[in-house]
Design a protein around this motif. Structure first.
Motif, short mmCIF file in Angstrom:
data_model
loop_
_atom_site.label_atom_id
_atom_site.label_comp_id
_atom_site.label_asym_id
_atom_site.label_seq_id
_atom_site.Cartn_x
_atom_site.Cartn_y
_atom_site.Cartn_z
N LEU A 111 -37.52 29.72 -16.10
CA LEU A 111 -37.44 28.33 -15.69
C LEU A 111 -38.17 27.55 -16.77
CD1 LEU A 111 -36.91 25.97 -13.76
CD2 LEU A 111 -39.04 26.58 -12.60
N VAL A 112 -37.46 26.65 -17.45
CA VAL A 112 -38.04 25.87 -18.54
C VAL A 112 -38.17 24.42 -18.09
CG1 VAL A 112 -37.75 25.10 -20.93
CG2 VAL A 112 -37.02 27.41 -20.27
N VAL A 113 -39.38 23.89 -18.12
CA VAL A 113 -39.64 22.50 -17.77
C VAL A 113 -40.05 21.78 -19.04
CG1 VAL A 113 -40.97 20.91 -16.34
CG2 VAL A 113 -40.37 23.16 -15.45
N VAL A 114 -39.22 20.85 -19.50
CA VAL A 114 -39.47 20.10 -20.73
C VAL A 114 -40.06 18.75 -20.36
CG1 VAL A 114 -38.44 19.15 -22.83
CG2 VAL A 114 -37.51 21.26 -21.83
N VAL A 115 -41.22 18.43 -20.92
CA VAL A 115 -41.88 17.14 -20.69
C VAL A 115 -41.88 16.41 -22.02
CG1 VAL A 115 -43.96 15.99 -19.89
CG2 VAL A 115 -43.31 18.19 -18.90
N SER A 116 -41.11 15.31 -22.10
CA SER A 116 -40.92 14.63 -23.38
C SER A 116 -40.59 13.16 -23.15
CB SER A 116 -39.77 15.30 -24.14
OG SER A 116 -39.44 14.60 -25.31
N GLU A 129 -28.68 22.80 -24.82
CA GLU A 129 -27.56 23.74 -24.75
C GLU A 129 -28.00 25.13 -25.19
OE1 GLU A 129 -23.67 23.16 -26.90
OE2 GLU A 129 -23.68 21.44 -25.53
N ALA A 130 -28.79 25.20 -26.25
CA ALA A 130 -29.27 26.50 -26.73
C ALA A 130 -30.12 27.19 -25.67
CB ALA A 130 -30.08 26.32 -28.01
N LEU A 131 -30.91 26.42 -24.91
CA LEU A 131 -31.71 27.00 -23.84
C LEU A 131 -30.84 27.46 -22.68
CD1 LEU A 131 -34.74 24.55 -23.64
CD2 LEU A 131 -34.76 26.90 -24.47
N GLN A 132 -29.91 26.60 -22.26
CA GLN A 132 -29.11 26.91 -21.08
C GLN A 132 -28.07 27.99 -21.34
OE1 GLN A 132 -27.85 22.87 -20.22
NE2 GLN A 132 -29.02 22.95 -18.31
N ILE A 133 -27.36 27.89 -22.43
CA ILE A 133 -26.26 28.82 -22.68
C ILE A 133 -26.77 30.04 -23.45
CG2 ILE A 133 -24.06 29.11 -23.86
CD1 ILE A 133 -23.56 26.11 -23.22
N GLY A 134 -27.48 29.80 -24.55
CA GLY A 134 -27.93 30.91 -25.38
C GLY A 134 -28.99 31.77 -24.72
N ARG A 135 -29.94 31.16 -24.02
CA ARG A 135 -31.05 31.90 -23.41
C ARG A 135 -30.91 32.02 -21.90
NH1 ARG A 135 -34.97 32.56 -27.29
NH2 ARG A 135 -35.60 34.28 -25.97
N GLN A 136 -29.89 31.41 -21.32
CA GLN A 136 -29.61 31.43 -19.88
C GLN A 136 -30.83 31.02 -19.07
OE1 GLN A 136 -28.00 35.34 -19.44
NE2 GLN A 136 -26.02 34.69 -20.24
N ALA A 137 -31.47 29.95 -19.51
CA ALA A 137 -32.64 29.42 -18.82
C ALA A 137 -32.21 28.33 -17.86
CB ALA A 137 -33.62 28.86 -19.84
N ASP A 138 -32.96 28.20 -16.78
CA ASP A 138 -32.81 27.04 -15.90
C ASP A 138 -33.71 25.97 -16.50
OD1 ASP A 138 -31.13 28.29 -14.06
OD2 ASP A 138 -32.83 29.17 -13.01
N VAL A 139 -33.13 24.81 -16.79
CA VAL A 139 -33.88 23.78 -17.51
C VAL A 139 -34.06 22.55 -16.63
CG1 VAL A 139 -33.93 22.30 -19.55
CG2 VAL A 139 -32.95 24.59 -19.71
N VAL A 140 -35.31 22.05 -16.61
CA VAL A 140 -35.66 20.81 -15.92
C VAL A 140 -36.24 19.89 -16.98
CG1 VAL A 140 -37.12 19.74 -14.17
CG2 VAL A 140 -36.15 22.01 -13.77
#
Length: 157
Positions: A111-116, A129-140
């Motif tokens: 589970l990746v939470v990006v604060v920016s 996209e690289a996180l979601q598709i390439g690394r199959q991460a759930d991104v918030v």
């Protein structure tokens, strides 16, 4: 008691959580600055995750990849807060490249939470996209905005 008793419980999976903090120079804007607020937000999210005994890593988006952790227990919160208090703005950061490189090879479907503040001329879509598709991460994504950006002064240059 003479009767059959059944106890139902819910099994909970421990998550791998990566809290991604944008440390670009645009995060130094505002009063208080966005980086200070974002670091406090990351510390609070880290506390919640550690209270659940999840594995927490912090990734700082800087020109050279940085980060710390993993933290697994609530007793490690002072270490997390101390390291977050040392974070400083790091200049110009290519958010797409930094997002694509922020995960270690060992992370499995985190589970990746990006604060920016998302202030970048090229957007963040390819990095996400690289996180979601390439690394199959759930991104918030948590978008940080200063009060001055919400209500800018429209006078002067």
């Amino acid at each position: 008691m003479g009767s059959l008793q059944v106890k139902l419980t819910e099994g909970r999976e421990r998550l791998d959580i990566v809290l991604v903090l944008d440390c670009s120079s645009s995060m130094a804007y505002g009063q208080p600055d966005k980086l200070t607020f974002a670091a406090q937000l990351v510390a609070a999210l880290g506390y919640v995750a550690m209270a659940r005994s999840d594995s927490v890593r912090i990734a700082c988006l800087t020109p050279r990849a940085g980060g710390f952790g993993p933290f697994g227990r609530r007793s490690r919160l002072p270490d997390l807060v101390r390291q977050l208090s040392d974070v400083a703005p790091a200049g110009l950061v290519d958010l797409n490249a930094a997002l694509a490189a922020c995960l270690s090879d060992a992370a499995r479907q985190p589970l990746v939470v990006v604060v920016s503040d998302l202030l970048t001329p090229h957007g963040v879509s390819s990095g996400l996209e690289a996180l979601q598709i390439g690394r199959q991460a759930d991104v918030v994504m948590l978008h940080v905005v200063s009060p001055e950006e919400m209500d800018p002064r429209l006078s002067g240059r």
